[in-house]
Design an enzyme around this catalytic site. Structure first.
Site, PDB file in Angstrom:
ATOM      1  N   CYS A  99       0.857  -1.186   0.000  1.00 28.31           N
ATOM      2  CA  CYS A  99       0.000   0.000   0.000  1.00 28.31           C
ATOM      3  C   CYS A  99       0.894   1.237   0.000  1.00 28.31           C
ATOM      4  O   CYS A  99       1.838   1.321   0.796  1.00 28.31           O
ATOM      5  CB  CYS A  99      -0.908   0.001   1.232  1.00 28.31           C
ATOM      6  SG  CYS A  99      -2.004   1.440   1.297  1.00 28.31           S
ATOM      7  N   HIS A 122      -8.635  -3.699  -2.820  1.00 23.28           N
ATOM      8  CA  HIS A 122      -7.787  -2.829  -1.999  1.00 23.28           C
ATOM      9  C   HIS A 122      -8.247  -1.371  -2.125  1.00 23.28           C
ATOM     10  O   HIS A 122      -8.429  -0.673  -1.118  1.00 23.28           O
ATOM     11  CB  HIS A 122      -6.329  -2.982  -2.458  1.00 23.28           C
ATOM     12  CG  HIS A 122      -5.367  -2.144  -1.698  1.00 23.28           C
ATOM     13  ND1 HIS A 122      -4.572  -2.662  -0.690  1.00 23.28           N
ATOM     14  CD2 HIS A 122      -5.051  -0.827  -1.788  1.00 23.28           C
ATOM     15  CE1 HIS A 122      -3.816  -1.689  -0.200  1.00 23.28           C
ATOM     16  NE2 HIS A 122      -4.093  -0.558  -0.853  1.00 23.28           N
ATOM     17  N   GLU A 123      -8.439  -0.909  -3.363  1.00 23.07           N
ATOM     18  CA  GLU A 123      -8.828   0.489  -3.570  1.00 23.07           C
ATOM     19  C   GLU A 123     -10.251   0.751  -3.086  1.00 23.07           C
ATOM     20  O   GLU A 123     -10.525   1.811  -2.514  1.00 23.07           O
ATOM     21  CB  GLU A 123      -8.663   0.875  -5.044  1.00 23.07           C
ATOM     22  CG  GLU A 123      -7.238   0.757  -5.559  1.00 23.07           C
ATOM     23  CD  GLU A 123      -6.189   1.437  -4.684  1.00 23.07           C
ATOM     24  OE1 GLU A 123      -6.453   2.525  -4.129  1.00 23.07           O
ATOM     25  OE2 GLU A 123      -5.088   0.881  -4.553  1.00 23.07           O
ATOM     26  N   HIS A 151     -10.116   1.344   0.532  1.00 19.38           N
ATOM     27  CA  HIS A 151      -9.689   2.725   0.818  1.00 19.38           C
ATOM     28  C   HIS A 151     -10.882   3.667   0.770  1.00 19.38           C
ATOM     29  O   HIS A 151     -11.017   4.553   1.629  1.00 19.38           O
ATOM     30  CB  HIS A 151      -8.646   3.199  -0.206  1.00 19.38           C
ATOM     31  CG  HIS A 151      -7.236   2.949   0.198  1.00 19.38           C
ATOM     32  ND1 HIS A 151      -6.658   3.533   1.292  1.00 19.38           N
ATOM     33  CD2 HIS A 151      -6.284   2.176  -0.384  1.00 19.38           C
ATOM     34  CE1 HIS A 151      -5.395   3.133   1.376  1.00 19.38           C
ATOM     35  NE2 HIS A 151      -5.153   2.304   0.382  1.00 19.38           N
TER      36      HIS A 151
END
Length: 173
Positions: free
Chosen positions: A103, A145-146, A149
């Site tokens: 990350c 993952h994004e 976020h």
């Protein structure tokens, strides 16, 4: 010039707000995200809140294509811009895989993260056109993952206790 926020910056914890206007401001945000990621040779993707913006947008750098085989329903390759994404894992429990995940907000770290092997994403591109995309492998992992976020969730929240302890030791929080 925008910079990538590092943990424990509290802005990383702020959930993104949906994009309502597909206008010049959105195009400037996407251009900034591209520029930041172009300056980060090892980065594969970036969520808007990683540069302090709360818009529900993430950008996947074309360099991802160098690392994967891609399946796409109606366009060639992986879309670069995902606005207001909704990610649905396509799995049963046996299809969750643990692997190291980096990350940009935790430079040099790669804790073990469990993620689905396959996902379907419904999103909009930068022009407000809706699309559906199915991804597997690395691209599926990057998308999850994004999307995390954009919900204010970080790798420190999604890893095992041992790696979480190490991330706290190195980065605080």
């Amino acid at each position: 010039m925008a910079e990538i926020l590092l943990h424990p910056n509290p802005l990383l914890r702020c959930p993104a707000t949906p994009v309502l206007d597909f206008d010049g401001a959105l195009m400037r945000l996407i251009a900034t995200m591209r520029e930041v990621l172009d300056r980060t040779p090892h980065g594969l993707a970036l969520a808007a809140n990683q540069i302090g913006r709360r818009a529900a947008v993430f950008y996947i750098h074309p360099r991802v294509l160098d690392q994967v085989d891609v399946q796409r329903a109606h366009l060639h390759g992986v879309p670069e811009v995902f606005v207001n994404p909704r990610v649905v894992p396509l799995l049963d429990d046996a299809e969750l895989h643990e692997a190291p995940e980096g990350c940009l907000s935790f430079p040099g770290a790669a804790p073990q993260i469990r993620a689905a092997s396959n996902v379907r994403v419904q999103a909009y591109n930068e022009h407000g056109e809706s699309f559906t995309f199915e991804a597997k492998g690395l691209v599926a992992r990057v998308i999850q993952h994004e999307a995390a976020h954009l919900r204010g969730r970080l790798i420190i929240d999604r890893t095992n206790a041992r790696d979480r302890h190490e991330l706290r030791r190195r980065f605080g929080g």
